[in-house]
Design an enzyme around this catalytic site. Sequence first.
Site, PDB file in Angstrom:
ATOM      1  N   ALA A 241       0.827  -1.207   0.000  1.00 18.02           N
ATOM      2  CA  ALA A 241       0.000   0.000   0.000  1.00 18.02           C
ATOM      3  C   ALA A 241       0.862   1.259   0.000  1.00 18.02           C
ATOM      4  O   ALA A 241       0.491   2.278  -0.586  1.00 18.02           O
ATOM      5  CB  ALA A 241      -0.928  -0.005   1.221  1.00 18.02           C
ATOM      6  N   GLU A 244       2.683   1.171  -4.082  1.00 23.97           N
ATOM      7  CA  GLU A 244       1.903   1.201  -5.325  1.00 23.97           C
ATOM      8  C   GLU A 244       1.142   2.513  -5.511  1.00 23.97           C
ATOM      9  O   GLU A 244       1.257   3.176  -6.543  1.00 23.97           O
ATOM     10  CB  GLU A 244       0.932   0.022  -5.352  1.00 23.97           C
ATOM     11  CG  GLU A 244       0.122  -0.051  -6.635  1.00 23.97           C
ATOM     12  CD  GLU A 244      -0.837  -1.224  -6.674  1.00 23.97           C
ATOM     13  OE1 GLU A 244      -1.240  -1.603  -7.769  1.00 23.97           O
ATOM     14  OE2 GLU A 244      -1.165  -1.751  -5.592  1.00 23.97           O
ATOM     15  N   SER A 246       1.378   5.504  -4.090  1.00 20.45           N
ATOM     16  CA  SER A 246       2.205   6.706  -4.195  1.00 20.45           C
ATOM     17  C   SER A 246       2.946   6.752  -5.527  1.00 20.45           C
ATOM     18  O   SER A 246       3.047   7.806  -6.164  1.00 20.45           O
ATOM     19  CB  SER A 246       3.208   6.771  -3.036  1.00 20.45           C
ATOM     20  OG  SER A 246       2.530   6.881  -1.805  1.00 20.45           O
ATOM     21  N   CYS A 352      -7.197   4.641   5.729  1.00 27.84           N
ATOM     22  CA  CYS A 352      -5.780   4.279   5.608  1.00 27.84           C
ATOM     23  C   CYS A 352      -4.945   4.795   6.781  1.00 27.84           C
ATOM     24  O   CYS A 352      -4.877   6.004   7.019  1.00 27.84           O
ATOM     25  CB  CYS A 352      -5.236   4.838   4.292  1.00 27.84           C
ATOM     26  SG  CYS A 352      -3.483   4.537   4.033  1.00 27.84           S
ATOM     27  N   GLU A 361       4.490  12.281   1.327  1.00 23.42           N
ATOM     28  CA  GLU A 361       5.360  11.765   0.278  1.00 23.42           C
ATOM     29  C   GLU A 361       5.010  12.379  -1.079  1.00 23.42           C
ATOM     30  O   GLU A 361       5.893  12.816  -1.827  1.00 23.42           O
ATOM     31  CB  GLU A 361       5.190  10.255   0.225  1.00 23.42           C
ATOM     32  CG  GLU A 361       6.252   9.514  -0.526  1.00 23.42           C
ATOM     33  CD  GLU A 361       6.076   8.010  -0.362  1.00 23.42           C
ATOM     34  OE1 GLU A 361       6.040   7.331  -1.393  1.00 23.42           O
ATOM     35  OE2 GLU A 361       5.951   7.542   0.793  1.00 23.42           O
TER      36      GLU A 361
END
Length: 403
Positions: A241, A244, A246, A352, A361
């Site tokens: 998670a 992928e 990001s 999340c 990020e």
Amino acid sequence: MTSAASADSLPRPFDHPSHSTDPYATYRRLRAQAPIHRIALPDGSPVWLVLREADVRAGLSDPRLSVNKAHARGGYTGFQLPPALDANLLNIDPDDHLRLRRLVSKAFTPRHVETLRGQVRAAAERLADGLEKRIASDPYADLVSAFSNPLPLAVIGDLFDIPEQERRDFSGWVTTMLAPPGREELAAAIGGIHEYLLGLVAARRADPGADLLSGLIAARDEDDRLTEDELVSLAFLILMAGSENSQHLISGGMLTLFQHPEQLAALRADPGLISQAVEELLRYAHPNHMAIRRFPTSDIEIAGTTVPAGDTVLLCLASAHRDPDRYPDPDRFDIHRADTAHLALGQGMHYCLGAPLARMEIQIALDTLLRRFPRLTLAASAERPAWRTSFRSHALKELPVTV
């Protein structure tokens, strides 16, 4: 519309060639016809596809829609993993979910995530240096392979304190899992990651550090703590998670900005808009088009249709984010949009845990690219982007750029 319909007779909207280039047109057409459809996926699995924002939002929080595969009765059950990797937060319901989430949150705190800001910035600057050298030697460079794919993996490497010499194999396995050339390669990549994570957990038990995995091992709630399988499956979930979504949102976000030059110019003129821009990108261009599949624990009514217990339900995030009943002019990308609420990072119990890290990020990645490359633009060959599209995601294979 009943679940008794043969899968062979069900419509297969994701098989149409136009879906790979413009999936939003598929959702728009289906949403105009009905808020929920019984369809077959490309592999023939029958599912219920939920399209309206209000119904998707309600479904994400509905305790009657289970994520536990034990409730499935045929149909699509998702990515097949070894049991030790499958028992993660995405596949379990209360009370086990709440127990794991409580333990994980003790290690994965916003304060701990914030300490990573300098490392994320440093990794982005290193990759920007490499991108600059590529462009200097060749006028065209692939932003996906040079920047957006390696950045999240570097962040995960820092998060788990993976030694530099081990990161190449680690990155190779993850890359293969995200875009497997075949079943054998996929199985080998999953096996490699599984064995590596088992060894990493054992190493951190013997010699704890300040990394996230050591924090998860140490996390306790009275006498409760994470089991070995839970640690490995959680590490796997964070890896997948955390990389992928990001990866794809950085490259897809840059493409979206290039395709909307007035919005790009506004962001270059006022970098303080970066957080708003990221929220709009999460709504407009999120690569995951479906929430994780769900299974009703009893017969349930969704959008006026009875869905039998055990059938597979897909909540379409991409359709919800383009629903005109929820967002004015939903197909318009606007970094000044007042309503920044979206479902890209989940809703309710399955919101999340890594949302603060993902936002940070992506903000740092886009800010670094825009600041370091004020004249960066799409290469001519990117006018028709190459997409890697399935029923569940829409991501760039490459993004050629130039200055």
